[in-house]
Design an enzyme around this catalytic site. Sequence first.
Site, PDB file in Angstrom:
ATOM      1  N   HIS A 127      -3.974   7.908   5.581  1.00 61.00           N
ATOM      2  CA  HIS A 127      -4.183   6.659   4.521  1.00 61.00           C
ATOM      3  C   HIS A 127      -5.600   5.870   5.689  1.00 61.00           C
ATOM      4  O   HIS A 127      -6.431   5.845   6.892  1.00 61.00           O
ATOM      5  CB  HIS A 127      -3.296   5.763   5.985  1.00 61.00           C
ATOM      6  CG  HIS A 127      -1.808   5.896   5.593  1.00 61.00           C
ATOM      7  ND1 HIS A 127      -1.664   5.806   4.206  1.00 61.00           N
ATOM      8  CD2 HIS A 127      -0.465   6.764   6.044  1.00 61.00           C
ATOM      9  CE1 HIS A 127      -0.220   6.120   3.553  1.00 61.00           C
ATOM     10  NE2 HIS A 127       0.711   6.959   4.931  1.00 61.00           N
ATOM     11  N   LYS A 161      -1.481   5.754  -2.075  1.00 56.21           N
ATOM     12  CA  LYS A 161      -0.725   4.987  -3.420  1.00 56.21           C
ATOM     13  C   LYS A 161      -0.535   3.958  -4.323  1.00 56.21           C
ATOM     14  O   LYS A 161      -0.506   2.604  -4.198  1.00 56.21           O
ATOM     15  CB  LYS A 161       0.742   4.572  -2.627  1.00 56.21           C
ATOM     16  CG  LYS A 161       1.643   5.821  -1.695  1.00 56.21           C
ATOM     17  CD  LYS A 161       2.760   4.852  -0.694  1.00 56.21           C
ATOM     18  CE  LYS A 161       3.780   5.917   0.011  1.00 56.21           C
ATOM     19  NZ  LYS A 161       3.194   5.904   1.243  1.00 56.21           N
ATOM     20  N   PHE A 162      -1.302   4.108  -5.318  1.00 57.03           N
ATOM     21  CA  PHE A 162      -2.122   3.326  -6.334  1.00 57.03           C
ATOM     22  C   PHE A 162      -1.277   2.832  -6.844  1.00 57.03           C
ATOM     23  O   PHE A 162      -0.050   3.492  -7.713  1.00 57.03           O
ATOM     24  CB  PHE A 162      -3.289   3.639  -7.310  1.00 57.03           C
ATOM     25  CG  PHE A 162      -4.003   3.847  -6.829  1.00 57.03           C
ATOM     26  CD1 PHE A 162      -5.163   3.306  -6.177  1.00 57.03           C
ATOM     27  CD2 PHE A 162      -4.317   5.389  -6.378  1.00 57.03           C
ATOM     28  CE1 PHE A 162      -6.550   4.700  -6.023  1.00 57.03           C
ATOM     29  CE2 PHE A 162      -5.858   6.437  -6.182  1.00 57.03           C
ATOM     30  CZ  PHE A 162      -6.966   5.813  -5.807  1.00 57.03           C
ATOM     31  N   ILE A 212      -3.225  -1.762 -12.613  1.00 61.44           N
ATOM     32  CA  ILE A 212      -3.440  -1.278 -13.537  1.00 61.44           C
ATOM     33  C   ILE A 212      -4.543  -0.086 -13.721  1.00 61.44           C
ATOM     34  O   ILE A 212      -5.186   0.039 -12.690  1.00 61.44           O
ATOM     35  CB  ILE A 212      -3.708  -1.870 -15.022  1.00 61.44           C
ATOM     36  CG1 ILE A 212      -5.041  -2.974 -14.573  1.00 61.44           C
ATOM     37  CG2 ILE A 212      -2.491  -3.384 -15.690  1.00 61.44           C
ATOM     38  CD1 ILE A 212      -5.708  -4.195 -15.229  1.00 61.44           C
ATOM     39  N   ASN A 241      -7.495   0.413 -15.432  1.00 59.16           N
ATOM     40  CA  ASN A 241      -8.784  -0.522 -14.945  1.00 59.16           C
ATOM     41  C   ASN A 241      -8.754  -0.802 -13.540  1.00 59.16           C
ATOM     42  O   ASN A 241     -10.410  -0.168 -12.902  1.00 59.16           O
ATOM     43  CB  ASN A 241      -9.192  -1.019 -15.897  1.00 59.16           C
ATOM     44  CG  ASN A 241     -11.145  -1.954 -15.613  1.00 59.16           C
ATOM     45  OD1 ASN A 241     -11.836  -1.081 -16.044  1.00 59.16           O
ATOM     46  ND2 ASN A 241     -10.944  -2.949 -15.345  1.00 59.16           N
ATOM     47  N   ARG A 274       4.753  11.642  12.614  1.00 61.77           N
ATOM     48  CA  ARG A 274       4.755  11.790  14.361  1.00 61.77           C
ATOM     49  C   ARG A 274       5.736  12.479  15.209  1.00 61.77           C
ATOM     50  O   ARG A 274       5.755  12.697  16.358  1.00 61.77           O
ATOM     51  CB  ARG A 274       5.813  10.048  14.445  1.00 61.77           C
ATOM     52  CG  ARG A 274       4.629   8.715  14.284  1.00 61.77           C
ATOM     53  CD  ARG A 274       5.481   7.648  13.514  1.00 61.77           C
ATOM     54  NE  ARG A 274       5.626   7.285  12.514  1.00 61.77           N
ATOM     55  CZ  ARG A 274       6.952   6.860  12.167  1.00 61.77           C
ATOM     56  NH1 ARG A 274       6.974   5.393  12.642  1.00 61.77           N
ATOM     57  NH2 ARG A 274       7.347   6.381  10.543  1.00 61.77           N
TER      58      ARG A 274
END
Length: 274
Positions: free
Chosen positions: A69, A100-101, A104, A106, A239
Amino acid sequence: MSTAAAAVYPRVSYEARRPRFTNAVATQLLDLIIAKQSNLCVSADLTKAADVLQLADQVGPYICMLKTHADIIEDFDAKFVEALQKLAEKHRFMIFEDRKFADIGNTVQHQYAHGVHKIADWSHIVNAHTLPGEGIISGLKAVGLPKQRALLLLAQMSSAGTLFTEAYTQQTVVLADKHPDFVIGFIAQRALPSPAGNDYLVLTPGVGLDDKGDGLGQQYRTPHDVLVKDGCDVIIVGRGIYKPGRDPVAEAKRYQKAGWDAYLASLAAAAGRK
Ligand code: 5BU
């Protein structure tokens, strides 16, 4: 063992599935899994670059993939990226930025290629929600495919009370089927057959041998549950490996063995049904 569930998701060996993929990241990942006998992805959710690198060096021999991350690393910089890439080569693991997009096409192109993190330059694999529709895949693919990258779609989550529905999960598979050259699989809790007959890798978070949850909604299942019962391919463990008081090397070896034993058990179960 739930043979009913196993019968729905017949296990095919990693070797036999390799030729089904056209994306080079997928075949490289399967090669690593087979060569290292590891379907373990360690999730390095640590906030200092040095700690991520130390963990990567410790667990590197036992994993097929390291998940990051990048936005939680306080001192993220180009030096960190270079060191991580060197460790990935030294120990032979793939890098998966769990970004985790969810915007939109672009916008996600910019988030993937530019900004502080320049994720497309170093992460073999990224993931995206399908909520915005197909444009998110097309946008990421235009940036990632020329760089020989791959995408995972979020089809399910491990957390309690998730709003993912069965219809959303199925529609996510249908979207993947439009881009099998770039989408190599899903983040999900079970195998997801494709209506178009494509093969997809299923990477599964929420895996733990000792804990049941974390008090914030995370829910843990065992490697046996996810590989044998539910036909997943790669276990993602955070973890369980590095929680304070745990020895990351010992735990990585333990999860590697648990994951591989479960894979072999799922193959044996499939052979037994023939
Ligand atoms: P843990 O420490 O093993 O609970 O970490 C799990 C990781 O997987 C963490 O980085 C989450 O962001 C990630 N994750 C998850 O736990 N569950 C999900 O459904 C998805 C990602 Br998608």
